[in-house]
Design an enzyme around this catalytic site. Structure first.
Site, PDB file in Angstrom:
ATOM      1  N   GLY A 155      50.573 -57.931  -2.062  1.00  0.00           N
ATOM      2  CA  GLY A 155      49.925 -57.833  -0.754  1.00  0.00           C
ATOM      3  C   GLY A 155      49.141 -56.552  -0.539  1.00  0.00           C
TER       4      GLY A 155
ATOM      5  N   CYS B  50      51.042 -35.534 -14.866  1.00  0.00           N
ATOM      6  CA  CYS B  50      51.690 -34.323 -15.341  1.00  0.00           C
ATOM      7  C   CYS B  50      53.188 -34.487 -15.140  1.00  0.00           C
ATOM      8  CB  CYS B  50      51.188 -33.126 -14.551  1.00  0.00           C
ATOM      9  SG  CYS B  50      51.475 -31.575 -15.376  1.00  0.00           S
TER      10      CYS B  50
END
Ligand SMILES: *Cc1c(COP(=O)(O)O)cnc(C)c1O
Length: 393
Positions: free
Chosen positions: A200, A325
């Site tokens: 959705g 990261c």
């Protein structure tokens, strides 16, 4: 500051049309769709309508649509449920190296349970190697799962070709179409798709709701045991407002597909051209034309994507990077790596994913800021390089 949101591949805002449709089910029509009284019937009518709308948009029957909590659940269920229920037929699954983690991690789990999984390579544009698919599919193969369009680089797969191969080899074909609904035509019966996941919140609907289409006749084991909801395969009281919102969002996305994708394609190509014109050493990741109308993934040489993302954020522009990261070390995107993008360029990758209401003026502003930011970061990068050079002397 006027903010510009270019991260619609991560999530999208709820459209007001969808919210309006949901509102009664968040307030007055709160019944449990399993109840037989008028409150229950009211709620059930909402769920039924949503199922019919999605079936119409995807070209299937309403009883082939199962509501879930999102595409992650749909993907987990499709792979686990189909693998388990068809194990007597074979033990081999084929997917690709560029799938969403909800596919790749489920495949790893299935491998631990004894299934054999082949991860197909992609070419430098992100297209799955059809020659490899033909090579690896065999009598032991029970399931092929290949995404319709990639969430990072936007490449749209040759879905019809893959579906046809699956049909010919009598193998069940599942596709993760989370990014593709509303961008490309998906008629599951016509195309011969056996199972498909959607979500959705990637199409201006609510979060925490999705659906799994499963073609009648395809055997799949239940995802949740309990009540008789979702034809007895996914128990638990239905999230009625979210389901109603999903139904409306899918209806709108398919209704507006031609006008939206035409507009977005134009703006996408304009943006790519402008960036290429004003910023040297940029590289477009993904397929040049067979890509999502709202996706631009660019690598900027000598620039770290993460730094650029933070700098653009300060300017009110939200984008996302191709690398994450994690605990100090930069892990490159598995998608860019599979496409053969060099580690340096992969670290410079930034994804711009447009919303339906994006304007040319906004994109001009983004290009302006991009020129500034990339120039700054390259200066810093050049300075630190010469600094390192001095220390070495
Ligand atoms: C976002 C996304 C998912 C996960 O969807 P959720 O509904 O957030 O669980 C799966 N596949 C693709 C391609 C996606 O972009």
């Amino acid at each position: 500051m006027n903010k510009i949101y270019l991260d619609n591949a991560s999530t999208t805002p709820l459209s007001s049309e969808v919210l309006n449709e949901m509102m009664p089910y968040l307030t007055s029509d709160f019944g449990n769709p399993n109840s037989l009284h008028s409150f229950g019937r009211q709620a059930k009518a909402g769920v039924d309508l949503a199922r019919e709308r999605i079936a119409k948009a995807l070209g299937c029957d309403a009883n082939e649509i199962y509501f879930t909590s999102g595409a992650t659940e749909s993907n987990n269920w499709a792979l686990n449920g189909i693998a388990k229920a068809n194990r007597h037929k074979g033990n081999h699954i084929i997917t690709s190296k560029i799938e969403h983690p909800s596919i790749l991690e489920t495949c790893k789990k299935l491998e631990r349970e004894g299934f054999r999984v082949t991860y197909l390579d992609v070419d430098e544009t992100g297209l799955v190697r059809i020659d490899q698919l033909l090579h690896y599919v065999n009598a032991d193969t029970i399931l092929i799962s290949i995404m319709a369009a990639n969430n990072e680089v936007g490449t749209i797969q040759n879905l019809q070709a893959i579906a046809s191969i699956a049909k010919e080899k009598n193998v069940i074909f599942h596709t993760d179409a989370t990014q593709a609904v509303g961008a490309i035509n998906l008629n599951v019966h016509e195309m011969g798709i056996d199972a498909m996941s959607i979500s959705g919140h990637k199409l201006n609907g609510p979060k925490g709701v999705g659906a799994l289409y499963v073609h009648n006749g395809v055997v799949i084991s239940p995802f949740m045991n309990g009540g008789e909801q979702e034809f007895g395969l996914r128990a638990g009281t239905s999230n009625v407002p979210a389901i109603v919102g999903l139904g409306k969002a899918v209806e709108i996305a398919t209704r507006d597909i031609i006008v939206n994708s035409k507009k977005l394609r134009g703006l996408r190509d304009y943006f790519i051209a402008q960036v290429g014109k004003y910023i040297p050493m940029t590289h477009l990741n993904g397929h040049p034309v067979q890509r999502l109308p709202n996706n631009v993934n660019l690598s900027f040489g000598m620039v770290e994507g993460e730094s650029l993302m933070y700098m653009l954020d300060l300017a009110g522009i939200a984008v996302s990077t191709g690398s994450a990261c994690s605990s100090g070390s930069i892990e490159n995107s598995h998608v860019l790596t599979a496409m053969g993008v060099s580690p340096d360029l992969a670290q410079g990758a930034v994804r711009f994913s447009f919303g339906k209401n994006i304007t040319k003026e906004e994109l001009d502003f983004v290009v302006e800021k991009l020129i500034e930011c990339v120039e700054k970061l390259r200066k810093i990068s050049a300075m630190s390089k010469s600094q390192v050079g001095k220390e070495d002397e």
